[in-house]
Scaffold this active site. Structure first.
Site, PDB file in Angstrom:
ATOM      1  N   LYS A 116      29.044  40.417  42.786  1.00  0.00           N
ATOM      2  CA  LYS A 116      29.880  41.409  43.473  1.00  0.00           C
ATOM      3  C   LYS A 116      29.321  41.666  44.878  1.00  0.00           C
ATOM      4  CE  LYS A 116      32.755  41.465  40.155  1.00  0.00           C
ATOM      5  NZ  LYS A 116      32.800  42.239  38.921  1.00  0.00           N
TER       6      LYS A 116
HETATM    7  C1  LIG Z   1      33.355  42.409  37.504  1.00  0.00           C
HETATM    8  C2  LIG Z   1      34.551  43.191  37.115  1.00  0.00           C
HETATM    9  C3  LIG Z   1      34.507  44.199  36.137  1.00  0.00           C
HETATM   10  C4  LIG Z   1      33.310  44.442  35.270  1.00  0.00           C
HETATM   11  O1  LIG Z   1      32.168  44.713  35.976  1.00  0.00           O
HETATM   12  P1  LIG Z   1      30.772  44.709  35.173  1.00  0.00           P
HETATM   13  O2  LIG Z   1      29.833  45.408  36.098  1.00  0.00           O
HETATM   14  O3  LIG Z   1      30.414  43.264  34.956  1.00  0.00           O
HETATM   15  O4  LIG Z   1      30.986  45.432  33.901  1.00  0.00           O
HETATM   16  C5  LIG Z   1      35.632  44.955  35.916  1.00  0.00           C
HETATM   17  N1  LIG Z   1      36.779  44.733  36.599  1.00  0.00           N
HETATM   18  C6  LIG Z   1      36.870  43.751  37.514  1.00  0.00           C
HETATM   19  C7  LIG Z   1      38.162  43.576  38.246  1.00  0.00           C
HETATM   20  C8  LIG Z   1      35.773  42.938  37.781  1.00  0.00           C
HETATM   21  O5  LIG Z   1      35.877  41.953  38.695  1.00  0.00           O
END
Ligand SMILES: *Cc1c(COP(=O)(O)O)cnc(C)c1O
Length: 393
Positions: free
Chosen positions: A187
């Site tokens: 991210k």
């Molecule tokens: C990555 C992601 C999540 C989950 O995030 P985590 O920190 O891995 O739990 C939820 N929604 C979207 C759209 C994502 O890209």
């Protein structure tokens, strides 16, 4: 020259600052949630500049679960979720025994389609979870207006949206019930695994803090640090184990300081792609408002007249050493969601069509000039080759 370069889909940007902070945490002797998690939360609130509280958690999935739990979502309730998202957005609704209502996305932005959302509302609809797809803001004005009319809460899945702006203000500062960011490894900023739940509402913040750690009425850190606090605590609910460790928060504190700089680098590369691919038979992501896109992802959609289809394009990129990904195979195609709600592709024409043509290109802050050039060269060569042949024949 560019042919010999391999470009990964993603590479995290971790510097000596993050490494030093982790080492200092290890030497400091407090590894679980403590000072650094608190500093990360305070820094996050300050960054958003809004009157909000921030609750650090060990994933965005955990944060979304806590947000819905704090809102009292449960059996008999329905939560509207866009079809073109990661399953985490929807699964948390099921954790609570509530039902998911998947709706189609907007063809331009690939974010939740406000009209489809409004059409899906019934008396059981308690919340909606807009996803700021790829780092472009949803139309929060239209979604908020619909929610006000129907008394529906907004929980923003902002996993892609740091820093994303709507009407000039950062996502997370728009007064919705809750906004949840992800710090998963790929991210826009990372703690390896982690997330942040942000809310302007004290009652929701208090409930989420308690449920984050076993339903204990105050956290272990206070217990050990406050003079006279001793061992005493109470359990007020069967809570979860969703707290963020100080080891992870140490990375987060340093990453947060770099948020704007990292975004600037991504935006510069995104502009290069937008220019370089403008004449290709592919639909490019929309910029949104000036400086308002986090550019977490750079998804393109191949047109019908592209010289090859999506799978052939991905295969060609792999041959050329370019990593790609896909965001997302829509939820209506996944066995669990398809079977539970008897979903049909024709109910989601936009996300179904997008999926058929979608591919996500590498876009990360530390891409080298050679890597950017290799992606541009590979994509251009692949998507113009067929047309040259057609023109010659
Ligand atoms: C990555 C992601 C999540 C989950 O995030 P985590 O920190 O891995 O739990 C939820 N929604 C979207 C759209 C994502 O890209």
């Amino acid at each position: 020259m560019s042919e010999s370069i391999k470009v990964p889909f993603f590479r995290p940007s971790i510097g000596e600052e993050e490494i030093d902070e982790v080492v200092a945490t290890l030497r400091g002797g407090w590894l679980t949630t403590g000072d650094r998690a608190r500093r990360f939360e305070e820094g996050f609130c300050a960054y958003l500049g809004g009157d909000v509280e921030a609750i650090a958690v060990n994933s965005a999935t955990a944060g979304l679960h806590l947000a819905l739990e704090a809102l009292g979502i449960g059996p008999g309730d329905q939560v509207v979720v866009p079809d073109l998202t990661f399953t985490a957005s929807a699964e948390v609704v099921r954790y609570l025994g509530a039902e998911v209502r998947l709706v189609d996305v907007d063809p331009e932005t690939l974010c939740l389609d406000p009209a489809a959302f409004e059409a899906a509302i019934n008396e059981r609809t308690k919340a909606v979870m807009p996803v700021h797809y790829g780092g472009l803001s949803c139309d929060l004005d239209r979604i908020s207006a619909i929610c006000t009319r129907h008394c529906i809460e907004i929980v923003e899945d902002a996993a892609h949206a740091l820093p994303t702006r709507w009407q000039g203000r950062l996502i997370g500062s728009h007064g919705t019930a809750a906004t949840v960011f992800s710090f998963y490894a790929n991210k826009t900023i990372t703690t390896g695994e982690g997330g942040m739940l942000v809310t302007p509402r004290r009652d929701l913040a208090e409930r989420a803090r308690i449920m984050r750690l076993h339903g204990i009425d105050r956290d272990a850190f206070d217990r050990f640090r406050k003079p006279g606090a001793g061992w005493r605590y109470d359990i007020v609910a069967p809570g979860f184990k969703y707290n963020l460790s100080d080891l992870a928060a140490a990375v987060g504190v340093r990453q947060l300081e770099k948020t704007d700089g990292l975004c600037k680098k991504r935006a510069t590369i995104a502009e290069r792609y937008l220019d370089a691919f403008a004449d290709l038979p592919a639909r490019l992501p929309v910029r949104g408002e000036q400086g308002g896109h986090s550019w977490h992802l750079f998804p393109i959609r191949l047109n019908a007249d592209a010289p090859l289809d999506r799978d052939a394009f991905i295969a060609r990129m792999t041959e050329l050493g370019i990593g790609t990904s896909m965001h997302y195979a829509p939820l209506h195609r996944m066995t669990y969601w398809k079977e539970r709600y008897d979903l049909k592709p024709e109910d989601f024409p936009v996300s179904e069509d997008a999926f058929t043509n979608l591919v996500t290109l590498p876009l990360f802050p530390d891409m080298t000039e050679a890597e950017i050039g290799a992606v541009i060269g590979a994509v251009r060569d692949t998507l113009t080759a067929g047309r040259r042949v057609a023109a010659g024949g």
